[in-house]
Enzyme design. Sequence first.
Site, PDB file in Angstrom:
ATOM      1  N   ASP A 172      22.445  38.874   6.674  1.00  0.00           N
ATOM      2  CA  ASP A 172      22.673  38.943   8.117  1.00  0.00           C
ATOM      3  C   ASP A 172      21.897  40.090   8.767  1.00  0.00           C
ATOM      4  O   ASP A 172      21.918  40.234   9.984  1.00  0.00           O
ATOM      5  CB  ASP A 172      24.173  39.078   8.413  1.00  0.00           C
ATOM      6  CG  ASP A 172      24.506  38.815   9.866  1.00  0.00           C
ATOM      7  OD1 ASP A 172      23.725  38.112  10.535  1.00  0.00           O
ATOM      8  OD2 ASP A 172      25.548  39.311  10.344  1.00  0.00           O
ATOM      9  N   LYS A 218      28.391  34.805   9.154  1.00  0.00           N
ATOM     10  CA  LYS A 218      29.176  35.473  10.179  1.00  0.00           C
ATOM     11  C   LYS A 218      30.528  34.786  10.364  1.00  0.00           C
ATOM     12  O   LYS A 218      30.682  33.601  10.036  1.00  0.00           O
ATOM     13  CB  LYS A 218      28.432  35.428  11.523  1.00  0.00           C
ATOM     14  CG  LYS A 218      27.143  36.223  11.588  1.00  0.00           C
ATOM     15  CD  LYS A 218      26.481  36.028  12.956  1.00  0.00           C
ATOM     16  CE  LYS A 218      25.195  36.817  13.076  1.00  0.00           C
ATOM     17  NZ  LYS A 218      25.423  38.263  13.148  1.00  0.00           N
ATOM     18  N   ASP A 271      21.391  32.580  14.587  1.00  0.00           N
ATOM     19  CA  ASP A 271      21.718  33.441  13.452  1.00  0.00           C
ATOM     20  C   ASP A 271      23.124  33.156  12.949  1.00  0.00           C
ATOM     21  O   ASP A 271      24.110  33.592  13.532  1.00  0.00           O
ATOM     22  CB  ASP A 271      21.595  34.912  13.857  1.00  0.00           C
ATOM     23  CG  ASP A 271      21.847  35.850  12.694  1.00  0.00           C
ATOM     24  OD1 ASP A 271      21.771  35.381  11.538  1.00  0.00           O
ATOM     25  OD2 ASP A 271      22.111  37.037  12.930  1.00  0.00           O
ATOM     26  N   ARG A 325      15.428  42.678  11.078  1.00  0.00           N
ATOM     27  CA  ARG A 325      14.506  43.724  10.626  1.00  0.00           C
ATOM     28  C   ARG A 325      13.472  43.176   9.639  1.00  0.00           C
ATOM     29  O   ARG A 325      12.379  43.722   9.517  1.00  0.00           O
ATOM     30  CB  ARG A 325      15.296  44.882  10.024  1.00  0.00           C
ATOM     31  CG  ARG A 325      16.089  44.568   8.774  1.00  0.00           C
ATOM     32  CD  ARG A 325      17.167  45.611   8.503  1.00  0.00           C
ATOM     33  NE  ARG A 325      18.213  45.583   9.511  1.00  0.00           N
ATOM     34  CZ  ARG A 325      19.219  46.444   9.572  1.00  0.00           C
ATOM     35  NH1 ARG A 325      19.315  47.420   8.678  1.00  0.00           N
ATOM     36  NH2 ARG A 325      20.137  46.351  10.519  1.00  0.00           N
TER      37      ARG A 325
END
Length: 524
Positions: free
Chosen positions: A368, A298, A291, A372
């Site tokens: 990010d 990030k 991720d 979900r």
Amino acid sequence: MTSPSTTLSLVDTDPAELAVDAIVIGLHSQTGEQDAAGGGPAGALLLASGAESIAAAFDGKLTETLALLGATGAPGEVIKLATLGTVTAPVVAAVGLGPEPTGAAPAPETLRRAAGSAVRALAGARRVALSLPLPDDADAADALRAVAEGALLGGYRFAGYKTRPQPARREPVAEVLVAVPEAGDATARAEIERAHAVAGAVRLTRDWVNTAPNLQRPPVFADAVAEAARAAGLAVEVLDEAALAAGGYGGILAVGQGSEAPPRLVKLTYTPEGGGSGKRVALVGKGITFDTGGISIKPAQGMWEMKSDMGGAAAVGATMLAIAALKPSVTVTGYLPMAENMPSGTSYRPGDVITMYNGKKVEVLNTDAEGRMILGDAIARACEDGADYLFETSTLTGGQVISLGKRISGVMGTPELCERVRAAGDAVGEPAWPMPLPDEVRKGMDSDVADISQVNAGMDRAGHMLQGGVFLREFVADDVAWAHIDIAGPSYHSGEATGYWTKGGTGVPVRTLVHLVEDVAANG
């Protein structure tokens, strides 16, 4: 990449006569108040049950010698002592168990951590015996289970990728013997078999989480899970990018479209002989193999740990293998959505509106918040297939770490099921705490252009962990009891080894999920 294995067996020989490289005994600390009541000296050490023959061989001087070596009996402390022929084993290792409990054996988690600490400290020894306190009452099975699990997990070490020999690196203990009153006891033998299945699943989860992300992109991860599942006798279905597009899995496709390694959805099914109890359990795990945050990228610091963002899928996949071995009388289906969240010219963007598997339209505000998105599709599919209980686990939010720290998972969903998860976590040593899903959090996720925003519409991070739970609730069918287990902190341990946790993936919440499935099988 497979970690070196540790084998476990039972023994009822006198511990002082065991032909092993080291014998592990328990050591209690004693507070001043307890000393006064018992008439002993302040700060005296107490040997735990199981150490009687070892103490006799040392003519009653063992605790005095351990104290001179710095032993305090603190939980997890390991003090080694050369026996010089006093007993058969060349080394006695005393592991701290904390204060002696009044009228009871040490708690299972105390024993689990002690066994893990001792086996880890004895790396380099080939054969080790554990002579730790095991009660002879109704708690005997739980205590033996804890010792066995702790030993197998404490003996874990990721194989890694070093190309040069590491002279100072000691190999994990290869064989562990657990001293019990009767090695042939059927209940005890069943606990050892169970420990191999469950701890093996935890170790596999750790291997998958610790694998370098360039070597475990979605297609590779999906193939690894599918191969292991087929070997275990599970039914396997793997949806590739074409099948995902044809099926309308908009969330999984959106997150995965920025990567050249396409997404996958793996479905694993265990069906008990005769149909079992008739209850159906669905397990869903987040499988983001890496991720970056996507377009909402990030910070660089710590991003390398985002290889662990597939910890939920790893736990669900390995749990299904344990279930195949344990054969509970309940149907269990695992759903593992997998994607790599990368920034590129094809990435999904803030402002995109995505049509999810259940038809709901989601406005993307932060790429990010990708977990979900893939979970929403998988949860909707699980409900469509049919489930009485749905347990979903994911490294979903940094808000979990802020709220509950790195050892306690957050649980959201149907209140009764959340309490069941909490109780299961307490039973196996994977603590979890129920959290609310307030209406005002849902209101903050109203979108001007879609059915729901992916995060708070004003980008307010208040209740960040709860926002994830509120979003996932949108994809759960009304008649399905569900629980979302946020393991952002507990699934990965970046500090020094402690107890039966080594650095890296922890395998949380495999043992909780297995316990929950067995509980549903037994109690509905």
